[in-house]
Design a protein around this motif. Structure first.
Motif, PDB file in Angstrom:
ATOM      1  N   GLY A 323      30.165  58.874  37.055  1.00 34.93           N
ATOM      2  CA  GLY A 323      31.582  58.708  36.755  1.00 34.93           C
ATOM      3  C   GLY A 323      31.705  58.832  35.219  1.00 34.93           C
ATOM      4  O   GLY A 323      32.579  59.496  34.868  1.00 34.93           O
ATOM      5  N   ARG A 324      30.906  58.109  34.480  1.00 34.74           N
ATOM      6  CA  ARG A 324      31.109  58.074  33.145  1.00 34.74           C
ATOM      7  C   ARG A 324      30.639  59.445  32.586  1.00 34.74           C
ATOM      8  O   ARG A 324      31.568  59.839  31.625  1.00 34.74           O
ATOM      9  CB  ARG A 324      30.208  56.978  32.714  1.00 34.74           C
ATOM     10  N   ILE A 325      29.791  60.108  33.126  1.00 34.80           N
ATOM     11  CA  ILE A 325      29.312  61.402  32.659  1.00 34.80           C
ATOM     12  C   ILE A 325      30.437  62.466  32.877  1.00 34.80           C
ATOM     13  O   ILE A 325      30.967  63.270  31.550  1.00 34.80           O
ATOM     14  CB  ILE A 325      27.975  61.980  33.231  1.00 34.80           C
ATOM     15  N   ASP A 326      31.236  62.373  33.723  1.00 33.72           N
ATOM     16  CA  ASP A 326      31.977  63.349  34.155  1.00 33.72           C
ATOM     17  C   ASP A 326      33.180  63.213  33.280  1.00 33.72           C
ATOM     18  O   ASP A 326      33.927  64.096  32.888  1.00 33.72           O
ATOM     19  CB  ASP A 326      32.557  63.300  35.601  1.00 33.72           C
ATOM     20  N   ALA A 327      33.547  61.866  32.904  1.00 34.98           N
ATOM     21  CA  ALA A 327      34.838  61.502  32.213  1.00 34.98           C
ATOM     22  C   ALA A 327      34.631  61.346  30.641  1.00 34.98           C
ATOM     23  O   ALA A 327      35.426  61.429  29.820  1.00 34.98           O
ATOM     24  CB  ALA A 327      35.243  59.911  32.599  1.00 34.98           C
ATOM     25  N   ASP A 328      33.220  61.764  30.277  1.00 37.81           N
ATOM     26  CA  ASP A 328      32.801  61.967  28.937  1.00 37.81           C
ATOM     27  C   ASP A 328      33.239  60.673  28.166  1.00 37.81           C
ATOM     28  O   ASP A 328      33.717  60.494  26.977  1.00 37.81           O
ATOM     29  CB  ASP A 328      33.643  63.009  28.236  1.00 37.81           C
ATOM     30  N   THR A 329      32.709  59.194  28.924  1.00 39.84           N
ATOM     31  CA  THR A 329      32.919  58.265  28.344  1.00 39.84           C
ATOM     32  C   THR A 329      31.556  57.207  28.120  1.00 39.84           C
ATOM     33  O   THR A 329      31.785  56.117  28.427  1.00 39.84           O
ATOM     34  CB  THR A 329      34.154  57.541  29.082  1.00 39.84           C
ATOM     35  N   ILE A 330      30.371  57.738  27.918  1.00 43.66           N
ATOM     36  CA  ILE A 330      29.168  57.062  27.866  1.00 43.66           C
ATOM     37  C   ILE A 330      29.222  56.361  26.513  1.00 43.66           C
ATOM     38  O   ILE A 330      29.481  56.728  25.559  1.00 43.66           O
ATOM     39  CB  ILE A 330      28.044  58.208  27.705  1.00 43.66           C
ATOM     40  N   GLU A 331      29.103  55.041  26.748  1.00 44.99           N
ATOM     41  CA  GLU A 331      29.110  54.171  25.599  1.00 44.99           C
ATOM     42  C   GLU A 331      28.032  54.332  24.668  1.00 44.99           C
ATOM     43  O   GLU A 331      28.126  54.470  23.579  1.00 44.99           O
ATOM     44  CB  GLU A 331      29.205  52.652  26.225  1.00 44.99           C
ATOM     45  N   THR A 332      26.742  54.281  24.944  1.00 40.97           N
ATOM     46  CA  THR A 332      25.635  54.397  24.387  1.00 40.97           C
ATOM     47  C   THR A 332      24.554  55.346  25.199  1.00 40.97           C
ATOM     48  O   THR A 332      24.698  55.423  26.356  1.00 40.97           O
ATOM     49  CB  THR A 332      24.846  53.003  24.208  1.00 40.97           C
ATOM     50  N   SER A 333      23.677  55.865  24.578  1.00 42.08           N
ATOM     51  CA  SER A 333      22.692  56.825  24.956  1.00 42.08           C
ATOM     52  C   SER A 333      21.172  56.435  24.563  1.00 42.08           C
ATOM     53  O   SER A 333      21.071  56.300  23.274  1.00 42.08           O
ATOM     54  CB  SER A 333      23.207  58.273  25.025  1.00 42.08           C
ATOM     55  N   TRP A 334      20.292  56.954  25.322  1.00 44.32           N
ATOM     56  CA  TRP A 334      18.746  57.107  24.751  1.00 44.32           C
ATOM     57  C   TRP A 334      18.828  57.984  23.589  1.00 44.32           C
ATOM     58  O   TRP A 334      17.984  58.208  22.759  1.00 44.32           O
ATOM     59  CB  TRP A 334      17.991  57.084  25.792  1.00 44.32           C
ATOM     60  N   GLN A 335      19.685  59.100  23.746  1.00 40.51           N
ATOM     61  CA  GLN A 335      19.586  60.362  22.909  1.00 40.51           C
ATOM     62  C   GLN A 335      19.857  59.838  21.482  1.00 40.51           C
ATOM     63  O   GLN A 335      19.252  60.540  20.587  1.00 40.51           O
ATOM     64  CB  GLN A 335      20.678  61.405  23.300  1.00 40.51           C
ATOM     65  N   ASP A 336      20.656  58.739  21.205  1.00 42.48           N
ATOM     66  CA  ASP A 336      21.098  58.444  20.032  1.00 42.48           C
ATOM     67  C   ASP A 336      19.985  57.448  19.207  1.00 42.48           C
ATOM     68  O   ASP A 336      19.990  56.864  18.196  1.00 42.48           O
ATOM     69  CB  ASP A 336      22.552  57.657  19.804  1.00 42.48           C
TER      70      ASP A 336
END
Length: 511
Positions: A323-336
């Motif tokens: 749901g977070r991914i679909d809403a584009d509301t990811i707080e933090t990510s391993w990518q960063d």
């Protein structure tokens, strides 16, 4: 600050308890810009704590909404003087840092940093240390990374400051490396040849439950000095986790064949090819799955309250992450997360180039689009939107980087429409951003030198002007030969990129 998802920190069991003089307690967070730390800090603030963050790159904090609400100390955890200053007048210290693929001596460096922090905390009379370690079985040989986490926890437990070591297994949440590995393996492969460890039992935990326990740990009885396991309500095999994800994602169940030939090294190469998670991060994750990681006991229930509503089941955690991914509301990510071994120095100012070998590629294009529309296209570059030039050539460059252990293009970006300093965009890192005007990217691909890419939007009459500059500082003869080798492709890549970015902005303006 945006509304926080559970836990918010405002729950009665998590709110800060004032000091004896009525003032708010102070916490120090080491690893505040990481995946867990970046989510914990705003909840500590909401709970009523005064928050101090130790950061090697303070400018990185500006990318967080809470960046101007915390006290910042610049430095690293292995610098005794800096850590001692950071520990002064601190009630609770959160240690959320550990090496992932950080070279052969990472265990030694992890232990050294833990020793420095333990000593400084004692000298500054810190009230408590909270460390997030790794769930692990007893009496068996552990992987180097999992062993390192155990040793760091023991360093704190043997110190003078009471410590609570929370030992967590696979963390499930939007943006976590473990979840992204499960997600992409399941999405891409209709049939999964896998190592034997897919049959091992694992006790995953939702990131919201990890945050709950971390917040609750600040209020634990002052005489507690021990390690406790934390985990979710489900014990699953890794293959069951993949198929549980498939159900929540609306995919068919994946047949899984456990093969004896997959070593951790081969498996990490396989994950490197199939998923965005680079080999340097995939290998320690995979190595930690060689053993069954299930809670030995539930002593944590005697020390800390459970989350309101109970622990989050695995499939519910997956649904929340999707749901977070679909809403584009990811707080933090391993990518960063910072990638070990890549350059981190900022682009020198032009006058400092005097006497140095520097190669540049400069393009400028005028557009009928407004500067605002042009800027919107610029900040949306990379990830799903691509690079507005030959997809094939960019894909080749990305795969070349992956083959030599780089992050490649599959890393993507955390948000489709927002970008802040410190964000990762494919194999670039956002070094600087001037809203509406400048986006500067620093290369994190494997190259024999240092590289940057600048994209600018400026007013130009009734339209705008797009300026693009690639800068390369070669390292030795190899760097010079590299630039000459890629020079013929720049005409296709950079010219096409400039023309298509401005065309895309103009087309949107016409709409």
């Amino acid at each position: 600050m945006s509304e926080l998802s559970a836990p918010t920190g405002r729950e009665p069991a998590l709110v800060a308890e004032p000091r004896s003089d009525g003032s708010a307690p102070r916490v120090l967070v080491l690893g505040g810009t990481g995946y867990i730390g970046g989510r914990l800090v705003p909840r500590l603030l909401a709970a009523g704590y005064r928050v101090r963050v130790l950061a090697r790159t303070p400018a990185r904090l500006a990318s967080f909404e809470w960046g101007d609400q915390v006290e910042v100390v610049e430095g690293s955890a292995d610098d005794p003087d800096t850590v001692l200053d950071a520990c002064l007048d601190v009630d609770v210290l959160y240690y959320l840092i550990h090496s992932m693929g950080g070279g052969k001596d990472f265990e030694e460096r992890d232990l050294e940093a833990a020793g420095v922090v333990a000593g400084a905390a004692a000298a500054a009379s810190v009230g408590r240390i909270v460390y997030l370690g790794g769930l692990h079985p007893s009496g068996v040989e552990l992987s180097p990374h999992l062993r390192s986490r155990v040793e760091v926890g023991e360093t704190f437990l043997d110190g003078e400051v009471p410590a609570l070591v929370l030992q967590a297994g696979v963390v499930i949440g939007s943006g976590s490396a473990s979840f992204e590995m499960i997600r992409h393996l399941t999405d891409v492969l209709p049939y999964m040849p896998a190592p034997r460890w897919v049959r091992n039992r694992i006790q995953p935990i939702a990131v919201r439950d990890v945050l709950h326990y971390l917040l609750a740990a600040a209020r634990v009885d002052p005489d507690v000095n021990r390690a406790v396991d934390i985990g979710g309500p489900d014990v699953l095999r890794y293959g069951q986790m993949m198929n549980g994800y498939a159900v929540e994602a609306g995919l068919p169940q994946r047949p899984i064949a456990a093969l004896p030939v997959f070593t951790p090294g081969l498996a990490s190469h396989w994950v490197n090819v199939v998923t965005p998670v680079p080999r340097s991060i995939a290998r320690p994750l995979i190595a930690s799955l060689q053993n069954e990681c299930v809670m030995d006991d539930h002593d944590v229930d005697d020390l800390l309250p459970r989350p309101e509503g109970g622990l989050t089941p695995y499939r519910e955690a997956v649904a929340l992450a999707l749901g977070r991914i679909d809403a584009d509301t990811i707080e933090t990510s391993w990518q960063d997360a910072e990638i070990s071994g890549v350059p981190s120095d900022p682009l020198p100012s032009d006058p400092e180039w005097t006497g140095r070998t520097v190669f540049t590629d400069v393009r400028s294009v005028t557009s009928s689009a407004s500067p605002e529309r042009l800027w919107k296209v610029i900040v949306g570059i990379g990830g799903e939107n691509g690079w507005y030039s030959s997809p094939f050539l960019w894909a080749v460059r990305g795969w070349m980087d992956r083959l030599v252990g780089g992050v490649g293009l599959q890393r993507g970006r955390r948000s489709r429409g927002r970008v802040t300093a410190g964000d990762a965009i494919d194999f670039w890192r956002v070094e600087a951003i001037e809203e509406g005007h400048l986006l500067r990217l620093r290369a994190e691909m494997k190259v024999p030198g240092l590289a940057w890419l600048e994209l600018r939007a400026s007013p130009d009459g009734d339209g705008s002007r797009y300026d693009q500059r690639a800068v390369f500082f070669p390292k030795g003869l190899t760097g010079r030969l590299y630039w000459l080798a890629v020079l013929p492709f720049h005409g296709f890549i950079f010219t096409g990129m400039a023309n298509r970015i401005t065309a895309a902005a103009a087309a949107e303006d016409e709409d």
